[in-house]
Scaffold this motif. Structure first.
Motif, PDB file in Angstrom:
ATOM      1  N   ARG A  11     -18.816  27.063  20.851  1.00  0.00           N
ATOM      2  CA  ARG A  11     -18.821  28.464  20.439  1.00  0.00           C
ATOM      3  C   ARG A  11     -20.222  29.012  20.644  1.00  0.00           C
ATOM      4  N   GLY A  77     -19.942  34.181  19.293  1.00  0.00           N
ATOM      5  CA  GLY A  77     -18.636  33.827  18.737  1.00  0.00           C
ATOM      6  C   GLY A  77     -17.608  33.451  19.783  1.00  0.00           C
ATOM      7  N   ASP A  78     -17.863  33.766  21.067  1.00  0.00           N
ATOM      8  CA  ASP A  78     -16.916  33.415  22.129  1.00  0.00           C
ATOM      9  C   ASP A  78     -16.782  31.901  22.262  1.00  0.00           C
ATOM     10  N   VAL A  79     -15.603  31.474  22.665  1.00  0.00           N
ATOM     11  CA  VAL A  79     -15.310  30.058  22.897  1.00  0.00           C
ATOM     12  C   VAL A  79     -15.577  29.731  24.367  1.00  0.00           C
ATOM     13  N   ARG A 167      -9.866  27.178  26.677  1.00  0.00           N
ATOM     14  CA  ARG A 167      -9.909  28.629  26.460  1.00  0.00           C
ATOM     15  C   ARG A 167      -8.589  29.323  26.793  1.00  0.00           C
TER      16      ARG A 167
END
Length: 195
Positions: A11, A77-79, A167
């Motif tokens: 993350r 916060g993106d995976v 993802r």
């Protein structure tokens, strides 16, 4: 060199712009196993670890990488799909992946198919990259088999395990993904005068 078999999801914990470079800090339980100067694939992009602290590590993407990949679109916060470099003597479960993204593509369709999913991607055909039916493609670092190969698009079938551990569970129509076309196919295309 990578296999396209995703080890872990990370993350994005921090993003720092410095001149034209972007320092990306990732939170992952792989951090404790990494060393400075190791290569790690992030959504299919090979980047070098430059700093490690607890469960976080930092890599740097240069401007060319940000232009050619989806890493410039990352938000905190993106995976991110993660894979460490392959070890010589280990099984090659996916296919040979260099970690050098050829171009991006756009997700144009997601269809649930009684326990699996079909994802369709459209890419710029003027870059002369090609897919072949049942050939290999890397989407955001994931080694997959091409179905419905066309001049500028293809689909991939995603099983539940891949959906849950990559993802793919987060994709929406319109999202941008990184593509690395099969290295053997690229050499054949060059020899045939197609690139």
């Amino acid at each position: 060199m990578f296999t396209g078999i995703i080890e872990n999801l990370g993350r994005v914990a921090d993003l720092k712009k410095e001149a034209e470079n972007l320092h990306i800090t990732i939170t992952s339980n792989l951090a404790s196993e990494l060393q400075i100067d190791q290569s790690v694939s992030h959504n299919g992009v090979c980047l070098t670890v430059v700093e490690i602290s607890d469960n976080n590590y930092t890599v740097t993407a240069i401007q060319e990488t940000l232009i050619k990949t989806n890493l410039g679109e990352l938000q905190i916060g993106d995976v991110v799909n993660l894979e460490r470099a392959m070890q010589l003597g280990a099984r090659l479960d996916g296919h040979i992946v260099q970690g050098h993204v050829d171009q991006t593509a756009t997700c144009t369709a997601i269809t649930e198919q009684d326990g699996s999913w079909m994802f369709t991607f459209d890419y710029d055909k003027t870059k002369n990259n090609v897919t072949i039916e049942k050939g290999s493609i890397t989407v955001d670092g994931v080694s997959l088999t091409v179905v419905n190969s066309k001049h500028h698009s293809f689909s991939v079938a995603i099983i539940p395990y891949t959906y849950e551990h990559t993802r793919f569970q987060h994709y929406k129509v319109g999202d941008t993904v990184n593509l690395e076309f099969d290295v053997i196919g690229k050499y054949v295309a060059r020899l045939m005068g197609k690139n």
